[in-house]
Write an enzyme that holds these catalytic residues in place. Structure first.
Site, PDB file in Angstrom:
ATOM      1  N   ARG A  48       0.814  -1.221   0.000  1.00  0.00           N
ATOM      2  CA  ARG A  48       0.000   0.000   0.000  1.00  0.00           C
ATOM      3  C   ARG A  48       0.845   1.266   0.000  1.00  0.00           C
ATOM      4  O   ARG A  48       0.336   2.358  -0.247  1.00  0.00           O
ATOM      5  CB  ARG A  48      -0.983   0.007   1.184  1.00  0.00           C
ATOM      6  CG  ARG A  48      -1.959   1.182   1.140  1.00  0.00           C
ATOM      7  CD  ARG A  48      -3.133   1.033   2.084  1.00  0.00           C
ATOM      8  NE  ARG A  48      -2.746   0.596   3.409  1.00  0.00           N
ATOM      9  CZ  ARG A  48      -2.171   1.375   4.323  1.00  0.00           C
ATOM     10  NH1 ARG A  48      -1.920   2.640   4.071  1.00  0.00           N
ATOM     11  NH2 ARG A  48      -1.845   0.873   5.502  1.00  0.00           N
ATOM     12  N   TYR A 102     -14.619  10.707 -19.886  1.00  0.00           N
ATOM     13  CA  TYR A 102     -14.961   9.319 -19.591  1.00  0.00           C
ATOM     14  C   TYR A 102     -16.082   9.310 -18.541  1.00  0.00           C
ATOM     15  O   TYR A 102     -16.047  10.075 -17.564  1.00  0.00           O
ATOM     16  CB  TYR A 102     -13.721   8.603 -19.072  1.00  0.00           C
ATOM     17  CG  TYR A 102     -13.999   7.200 -18.605  1.00  0.00           C
ATOM     18  CD1 TYR A 102     -14.264   6.184 -19.523  1.00  0.00           C
ATOM     19  CD2 TYR A 102     -14.033   6.894 -17.246  1.00  0.00           C
ATOM     20  CE1 TYR A 102     -14.544   4.910 -19.097  1.00  0.00           C
ATOM     21  CE2 TYR A 102     -14.307   5.606 -16.823  1.00  0.00           C
ATOM     22  CZ  TYR A 102     -14.562   4.622 -17.746  1.00  0.00           C
ATOM     23  OH  TYR A 102     -14.842   3.357 -17.326  1.00  0.00           O
ATOM     24  N   ASP A 174      -6.160  13.008 -19.212  1.00  0.00           N
ATOM     25  CA  ASP A 174      -6.386  11.570 -19.302  1.00  0.00           C
ATOM     26  C   ASP A 174      -5.905  11.152 -20.687  1.00  0.00           C
ATOM     27  O   ASP A 174      -6.518  11.480 -21.695  1.00  0.00           O
ATOM     28  CB  ASP A 174      -7.881  11.279 -19.123  1.00  0.00           C
ATOM     29  CG  ASP A 174      -8.205   9.789 -19.136  1.00  0.00           C
ATOM     30  OD1 ASP A 174      -7.442   9.034 -19.776  1.00  0.00           O
ATOM     31  OD2 ASP A 174      -9.210   9.380 -18.525  1.00  0.00           O
ATOM     32  N   LYS A 199      -6.709  -0.293 -20.431  1.00  0.00           N
ATOM     33  CA  LYS A 199      -6.897  -0.160 -21.873  1.00  0.00           C
ATOM     34  C   LYS A 199      -5.597  -0.494 -22.615  1.00  0.00           C
ATOM     35  O   LYS A 199      -5.174  -1.624 -22.556  1.00  0.00           O
ATOM     36  CB  LYS A 199      -7.430   1.236 -22.186  1.00  0.00           C
ATOM     37  CG  LYS A 199      -8.592   1.666 -21.261  1.00  0.00           C
ATOM     38  CD  LYS A 199      -9.818   0.792 -21.410  1.00  0.00           C
ATOM     39  CE  LYS A 199     -10.848   0.992 -20.300  1.00  0.00           C
ATOM     40  NZ  LYS A 199     -11.190   2.369 -19.968  1.00  0.00           N
TER      41      LYS A 199
HETATM   42  C1  LIG Z   1     -11.622   3.072 -18.851  1.00  0.00           C
HETATM   43  C2  LIG Z   1     -11.262   4.486 -18.734  1.00  0.00           C
HETATM   44  C3  LIG Z   1     -11.074   5.087 -17.479  1.00  0.00           C
HETATM   45  C4  LIG Z   1     -11.308   4.358 -16.173  1.00  0.00           C
HETATM   46  O1  LIG Z   1     -10.421   3.319 -15.994  1.00  0.00           O
HETATM   47  P1  LIG Z   1     -10.740   1.998 -15.117  1.00  0.00           P
HETATM   48  O2  LIG Z   1      -9.479   1.239 -15.276  1.00  0.00           O
HETATM   49  O3  LIG Z   1     -11.942   1.356 -15.709  1.00  0.00           O
HETATM   50  O4  LIG Z   1     -10.984   2.457 -13.734  1.00  0.00           O
HETATM   51  C5  LIG Z   1     -10.695   6.420 -17.445  1.00  0.00           C
HETATM   52  N1  LIG Z   1     -10.527   7.128 -18.570  1.00  0.00           N
HETATM   53  C6  LIG Z   1     -10.701   6.594 -19.791  1.00  0.00           C
HETATM   54  C7  LIG Z   1     -10.517   7.445 -20.990  1.00  0.00           C
HETATM   55  C8  LIG Z   1     -11.081   5.257 -19.912  1.00  0.00           C
HETATM   56  O5  LIG Z   1     -11.278   4.744 -21.126  1.00  0.00           O
END
Ligand SMILES: *Cc1c(COP(=O)(O)O)cnc(C)c1O
Length: 389
Positions: A48, A102, A174, A199
């Protein structure tokens, strides 16, 4: 290794790897210990605290991929995003965000921020003036996401980072959709880069993880909150993610190539009403995308002509799977209206330009001829079925 900085695929394959001194194995060993000998208070290891051997090794790789000084990895993209936002915002502060975010990020802001006394404003236009207009004396963070989901709109990263710097505001992006292969926002002046590693970094639809990259100073500020929130990633998954990233460059370059070919092909079809892909000259932000991206990514969206039912089309696909997530080596497709944006009202979807027939396509690494064939046969099937009634 040569004295120059290693190139992208070399970083993917080697940076951060743990040498197996005991057995001389070729890959990083995995350390699953949750308990380590006490040496000093400052360096005590504990999962952690984000400092197990595998966590530290992977953080070096991810920091190098995004040209940052340091990074932290989390149990999900949302853990990385929420922890980072709460590290830079407190009661009475204000954040300016792009409207097209998102869904999970939008939910975090809309459902949680008010109860912590954090103010927020969304920008609809995605122009620099649009962001500037929303700035307040208490604005502490500007947050963008480009290319956006699901219409692949583009925000000018350099313009945003410049605006933030001028006003002494922290800029965050992001970078999930682009991946570090196609876009390195830190080189464009952004302070903090976030990823859902679920992703492209993971890339095989079998890992849930998140990451943040920045300077040593800002990562330490995030760490101080992160150790309290406790969103660290299990070392087994850390190890799997290290393995996945070895092929990141190969996978995403192939996905770029397939997506560009498919976008061009779709744009030529009479049965297709619209294609959204930043790599197409017809995309309204193509010039900005060209300026800030090394490749245009594996995500595209399209609309079939009226009269060709999108959900029937999806059911007729044989190779391309209907699937909620994205960025795996396999091609997947979904209807934003029925899935990712189902919680918005019809008007909110309209405002964002999301029509009911829109399909979001995550292009995989398959042979492009097979993907084209699959789409063609599904369109023909739906058209034939429609004639029978
Ligand atoms: C999937 C996604 C997230 C969130 O991620 P998790 O791993 O599902 O928590 C945030 N931003 C974008 C652009 C995403 O595609």
């Amino acid at each position: 290794m040569n004295s120059k900085k290693p190139g992208f695929n070399t970083v993917c394959t080697h940076i951060g790897e743990i040498e197996d001194k005991q057995f001389k194995g070729a890959i990083s060993p995995i350390y699953l210990s949750t308990s380590y000998a006490f040496e000093e208070v400052d360096t005590k290891r504990y999962p952690r605290y984000f400092n197990t051997p595998n966590q530290e090794a992977l953080c070096k790789k991810i920091a190098a991929l995004e040209k940052g000084e340091s990074s932290l990895i989390f149990g999900s993209g949302m853990a990385a995003i929420s922890t980072t936002l709460f590290a830079f915002l407190q009661k009475g502060d204000h954040i300016v965000l792009q409207r097209t975010l998102y869904g999970g990020t939008a939910n975090l802001i809309n459902e949680e921020f008010e109860k912590y006394g954090i103010e927020f404003s969304y920008v609809d236009s995605q122009t620099i003036e649009g962001f500037e207009e929303k700035l307040q004396p208490n604005t502490k963070v500007i947050y963008i996401e480009t290319p956006s989901n699901p219409l692949l709109t583009i925000t000018d990263i350099k313009a945003i980072s410049g605006l933030a710097k001028k006003n002494g505001i922290v800029s965050m992006i992001d970078n999930t959709f682009a991946s570090p292969v196609n876009q390195n926002p830190i080189d464009l002046g952004i302070d903090i880069v976030l990823h859902s590693a679920t992703k492209y970094l993971g890339g095989h639809s079998d890992i849930l993880a998140g990451a943040v990259v920045s300077t040593h100073e800002k990562i330490d500020q995030i760490f101080q909150v992160a150790k309290n929130f406790g969103g660290s990633l299990s070392d087994f998954t850390v190890w799997m993610l290290e393995r996945s990233i070895k092929t990141l460059g190969l996978r995403v370059k192939r996905q770029n190539k397939n997506a560009l070919k498919l976008a061009k092909w779709l744009a030529k079809q009479d049965d297709v009403a619209a294609v959204y892909y930043p790599g197409l000259k017809s995309h309204p932000d193509h010039e900005i995308a060209k300026k800030q991206m090394n490749g245009f990514g594996g995500m595209l969206s399209f609309e079939l002509q009226e009269g060709i039912d999108a959900s029937k089309f999806q059911k007729e696909l044989k190779l391309i799977k209907s699937s909620m997530s994205l960025a795996g080596v396999e091609s997947t497709i979904l209807s934003p209206t029925l899935t990712s944006h189902a919680l918005l009202t019809e008007q909110e979807r309209k405002n964002q330009g999301i029509n009911d027939g829109l399909l979001r396509f995550s292009v995989g690494i398959e042979e492009k001829e097979d993907l084209i064939e699959d789409i063609s046969q599904a369109i023909q099937k739906v058209k034939t079925l429609a004639l029978q009634y």
